[in-house]
Write an enzyme that holds these catalytic residues in place. Structure first.
Site, PDB file in Angstrom:
ATOM      1  N   LYS A 163     -23.152 -16.622 -82.644  1.00 54.17           N
ATOM      2  CA  LYS A 163     -23.736 -15.402 -82.520  1.00 54.17           C
ATOM      3  C   LYS A 163     -22.397 -14.809 -81.517  1.00 54.17           C
ATOM      4  O   LYS A 163     -22.112 -15.192 -80.672  1.00 54.17           O
ATOM      5  CB  LYS A 163     -25.036 -15.499 -81.341  1.00 54.17           C
ATOM      6  CG  LYS A 163     -25.583 -14.459 -81.177  1.00 54.17           C
ATOM      7  CD  LYS A 163     -26.735 -14.194 -80.121  1.00 54.17           C
ATOM      8  CE  LYS A 163     -25.898 -14.319 -78.749  1.00 54.17           C
ATOM      9  NZ  LYS A 163     -25.860 -12.881 -77.913  1.00 54.17           N
ATOM     10  N   ASP A 175     -24.955  -9.579 -82.763  1.00 58.97           N
ATOM     11  CA  ASP A 175     -26.237  -9.223 -81.923  1.00 58.97           C
ATOM     12  C   ASP A 175     -25.726  -7.941 -81.134  1.00 58.97           C
ATOM     13  O   ASP A 175     -25.254  -7.956 -79.976  1.00 58.97           O
ATOM     14  CB  ASP A 175     -26.381 -10.183 -80.736  1.00 58.97           C
ATOM     15  CG  ASP A 175     -27.530 -10.162 -80.084  1.00 58.97           C
ATOM     16  OD1 ASP A 175     -28.477  -9.374 -80.331  1.00 58.97           O
ATOM     17  OD2 ASP A 175     -27.632 -10.730 -78.884  1.00 58.97           O
ATOM     18  N   LEU A 176     -25.788  -6.777 -81.944  1.00 57.51           N
ATOM     19  CA  LEU A 176     -25.215  -5.505 -81.510  1.00 57.51           C
ATOM     20  C   LEU A 176     -26.441  -4.740 -80.731  1.00 57.51           C
ATOM     21  O   LEU A 176     -26.032  -3.714 -80.108  1.00 57.51           O
ATOM     22  CB  LEU A 176     -24.617  -4.788 -82.483  1.00 57.51           C
ATOM     23  CG  LEU A 176     -23.494  -5.624 -83.353  1.00 57.51           C
ATOM     24  CD1 LEU A 176     -22.820  -4.698 -84.246  1.00 57.51           C
ATOM     25  CD2 LEU A 176     -22.303  -5.939 -82.316  1.00 57.51           C
ATOM     26  N   LYS A 177     -27.646  -5.041 -81.029  1.00 56.45           N
ATOM     27  CA  LYS A 177     -28.817  -4.356 -80.484  1.00 56.45           C
ATOM     28  C   LYS A 177     -28.580  -3.049 -80.646  1.00 56.45           C
ATOM     29  O   LYS A 177     -28.675  -2.088 -79.689  1.00 56.45           O
ATOM     30  CB  LYS A 177     -28.859  -4.618 -79.266  1.00 56.45           C
ATOM     31  CG  LYS A 177     -29.141  -6.197 -78.760  1.00 56.45           C
ATOM     32  CD  LYS A 177     -29.568  -6.583 -77.435  1.00 56.45           C
ATOM     33  CE  LYS A 177     -29.947  -7.909 -76.985  1.00 56.45           C
ATOM     34  NZ  LYS A 177     -28.762  -8.691 -76.995  1.00 56.45           N
ATOM     35  N   LEU A 178     -28.525  -2.591 -81.951  1.00 56.00           N
ATOM     36  CA  LEU A 178     -28.261  -0.968 -82.276  1.00 56.00           C
ATOM     37  C   LEU A 178     -29.328  -0.090 -81.861  1.00 56.00           C
ATOM     38  O   LEU A 178     -30.648  -0.636 -82.030  1.00 56.00           O
ATOM     39  CB  LEU A 178     -27.890  -0.860 -83.793  1.00 56.00           C
ATOM     40  CG  LEU A 178     -26.615  -1.400 -84.092  1.00 56.00           C
ATOM     41  CD1 LEU A 178     -26.591  -1.478 -85.633  1.00 56.00           C
ATOM     42  CD2 LEU A 178     -25.294  -0.965 -83.317  1.00 56.00           C
ATOM     43  N   HIS A 179     -29.006   0.857 -81.048  1.00 53.24           N
ATOM     44  CA  HIS A 179     -30.437   1.633 -80.681  1.00 53.24           C
ATOM     45  C   HIS A 179     -29.805   3.182 -80.788  1.00 53.24           C
ATOM     46  O   HIS A 179     -29.052   3.508 -79.700  1.00 53.24           O
ATOM     47  CB  HIS A 179     -30.820   1.270 -79.335  1.00 53.24           C
ATOM     48  CG  HIS A 179     -32.144   2.172 -78.878  1.00 53.24           C
ATOM     49  ND1 HIS A 179     -32.755   1.609 -77.800  1.00 53.24           N
ATOM     50  CD2 HIS A 179     -32.751   2.794 -79.489  1.00 53.24           C
ATOM     51  CE1 HIS A 179     -34.027   2.256 -77.520  1.00 53.24           C
ATOM     52  NE2 HIS A 179     -33.818   3.281 -78.633  1.00 53.24           N
ATOM     53  N   ASP A 180     -30.114   3.950 -81.622  1.00 52.07           N
ATOM     54  CA  ASP A 180     -29.731   5.472 -81.841  1.00 52.07           C
ATOM     55  C   ASP A 180     -30.664   6.068 -82.396  1.00 52.07           C
ATOM     56  O   ASP A 180     -31.550   5.729 -83.094  1.00 52.07           O
ATOM     57  CB  ASP A 180     -28.422   5.508 -81.905  1.00 52.07           C
ATOM     58  CG  ASP A 180     -27.545   6.804 -81.394  1.00 52.07           C
ATOM     59  OD1 ASP A 180     -27.981   7.792 -81.257  1.00 52.07           O
ATOM     60  OD2 ASP A 180     -26.406   6.415 -80.579  1.00 52.07           O
ATOM     61  N   THR A 206     -27.368   7.775 -87.218  1.00 53.24           N
ATOM     62  CA  THR A 206     -26.133   7.012 -86.562  1.00 53.24           C
ATOM     63  C   THR A 206     -26.376   5.373 -86.599  1.00 53.24           C
ATOM     64  O   THR A 206     -25.439   4.745 -86.991  1.00 53.24           O
ATOM     65  CB  THR A 206     -26.366   7.246 -84.946  1.00 53.24           C
ATOM     66  OG1 THR A 206     -26.005   8.594 -84.703  1.00 53.24           O
ATOM     67  CG2 THR A 206     -25.162   6.576 -84.103  1.00 53.24           C
ATOM     68  N   THR A 239     -35.343 -10.995 -72.825  1.00 53.13           N
ATOM     69  CA  THR A 239     -35.586 -12.247 -71.975  1.00 53.13           C
ATOM     70  C   THR A 239     -35.304 -12.235 -70.410  1.00 53.13           C
ATOM     71  O   THR A 239     -35.717 -12.931 -69.746  1.00 53.13           O
ATOM     72  CB  THR A 239     -35.142 -13.439 -72.711  1.00 53.13           C
ATOM     73  OG1 THR A 239     -33.971 -13.363 -72.672  1.00 53.13           O
ATOM     74  CG2 THR A 239     -35.744 -13.748 -74.080  1.00 53.13           C
ATOM     75  N   ARG A 265     -33.665 -22.794 -72.781  1.00 57.27           N
ATOM     76  CA  ARG A 265     -32.899 -23.797 -71.755  1.00 57.27           C
ATOM     77  C   ARG A 265     -33.609 -25.285 -72.166  1.00 57.27           C
ATOM     78  O   ARG A 265     -34.943 -25.521 -72.133  1.00 57.27           O
ATOM     79  CB  ARG A 265     -33.291 -23.485 -70.473  1.00 57.27           C
ATOM     80  CG  ARG A 265     -32.475 -22.025 -69.862  1.00 57.27           C
ATOM     81  CD  ARG A 265     -31.139 -22.330 -70.038  1.00 57.27           C
ATOM     82  NE  ARG A 265     -30.487 -20.897 -69.526  1.00 57.27           N
ATOM     83  CZ  ARG A 265     -29.979 -20.056 -70.551  1.00 57.27           C
ATOM     84  NH1 ARG A 265     -30.267 -20.248 -71.564  1.00 57.27           N
ATOM     85  NH2 ARG A 265     -29.369 -18.848 -69.864  1.00 57.27           N
ATOM     86  N   GLN A 286     -32.343 -15.491 -66.925  1.00 59.49           N
ATOM     87  CA  GLN A 286     -33.445 -15.546 -67.837  1.00 59.49           C
ATOM     88  C   GLN A 286     -34.899 -15.410 -66.992  1.00 59.49           C
ATOM     89  O   GLN A 286     -34.721 -16.455 -66.106  1.00 59.49           O
ATOM     90  CB  GLN A 286     -33.297 -16.473 -69.001  1.00 59.49           C
ATOM     91  CG  GLN A 286     -32.270 -16.383 -69.789  1.00 59.49           C
ATOM     92  CD  GLN A 286     -31.902 -15.162 -70.696  1.00 59.49           C
ATOM     93  OE1 GLN A 286     -32.753 -14.458 -70.708  1.00 59.49           O
ATOM     94  NE2 GLN A 286     -30.442 -14.978 -70.764  1.00 59.49           N
ATOM     95  N   ARG A 335     -25.237 -20.882 -72.652  1.00 59.63           N
ATOM     96  CA  ARG A 335     -24.426 -21.606 -71.600  1.00 59.63           C
ATOM     97  C   ARG A 335     -24.782 -22.839 -71.605  1.00 59.63           C
ATOM     98  O   ARG A 335     -23.723 -24.013 -71.110  1.00 59.63           O
ATOM     99  CB  ARG A 335     -24.862 -20.996 -70.253  1.00 59.63           C
ATOM    100  CG  ARG A 335     -24.060 -19.476 -70.128  1.00 59.63           C
ATOM    101  CD  ARG A 335     -24.871 -18.803 -68.772  1.00 59.63           C
ATOM    102  NE  ARG A 335     -26.067 -18.170 -69.190  1.00 59.63           N
ATOM    103  CZ  ARG A 335     -26.584 -17.026 -68.762  1.00 59.63           C
ATOM    104  NH1 ARG A 335     -26.094 -16.679 -67.442  1.00 59.63           N
ATOM    105  NH2 ARG A 335     -27.536 -16.584 -69.061  1.00 59.63           N
TER     106      ARG A 335
END
Length: 224
Positions: free
Chosen positions: A32, A59-64, A68, A115, A175, A184, A205
């Site tokens: 990722k 994991d770009l979390k596009l929001h527009d 676009t 999260t 975890r 988190q 992590r």
């Protein structure tokens, strides 16, 4: 999917990220790459990590606005990602356009609720109900919009899986038993998430910052 673990390569240095990926590639199912990595290294960085030979989750979390986001989705066709994220809160039209613009081989999944957020955070944003309620609402919207699945915490994946039987569910914030939660707020173990219907387990992590990343990845995989 034989190994559902996707290692979150949330490292700012490209060489270090690729070295870690090469080290653990036989013990994870994919990689990722998040917003920090993409902003720092762009298409070149993704191509470099792709040489490791594992599926790439952008994991770009596009929001527009819909147009676009569709344009952004078309711009990453050349990277051939296995999975790309957008935000469900962008609305149905945005999600529909994102899916229509994506490559046929790319799963488009919608982030429901980060999260790092909890019910108090929702109230501060003017959203009624619990995180559980919000995730189910946005999951239903994503399914109607024709997406492949969603991103949600392990605390909600069982309920979402029962609501959307053939959905593709990405669960971050995991975890292993006995480890700290960090930043988190809504975490479960990888095994619990998998048992509850998770398709992909995003783990960062607990592997990347382990003294022995290979041993950590193998230990987590052994619990699944």
């Amino acid at each position: 999917m034989s190994n559902p673990i996707y290692l979150a390569l949330d490292l700012p240095q490209l060489d270090a990220a690729r070295a870690l990926a090469e080290k653990v590639k036989d013990h994870v199912g994919g990689l990722k790459l998040g917003l920090e990595f993409f902003c720092a290294h762009g298409h070149h960085g993704v191509h470099e990590i792709a040489h490791v030979g594992l599926p790439i989750f952008l994991d770009l979390k596009l929001h527009d606005i819909p147009n676009t986001v569709a344009g952004a989705m078309q711009a990453i066709h050349v990277l051939e990602p296995a999975i790309v994220t957008i935000h469900a809160s962008g609305g149905r039209a945005m999600m529909e356009d994102a899916k229509a613009a994506a490559s046929a081989n790319t799963k488009v999944v919608a982030v429901t609720m980060l999260t790092s957020l909890d019910e108090r955070d929702l109230k501060r944003m003017g959203v009624d109900g619990s995180p559980h309620d919000q995730v189910l609402r946005l999951a239903e919207l994503a399914e109607v919009a024709g997406l492949d699945g969603i991103v949600c915490s392990g605390q909600e994946v069982d309920a979402v899986h029962r609501q959307w039987r053939d959905g593709f569910f990405v669960v971050p914030g995991l975890r292993p038993a006995g480890s700290g939660t960090g930043d988190q707020k809504r975490v479960v173990t990888p095994r619990q998430a998998r048992d509850d219907g998770a398709s992909v387990l995003v783990i960062g992590r607990p592997i990347s910052r382990a003294e022995d990343p290979v041993a950590a990845a193998r230990s987590i995989a052994a619990t699944l």
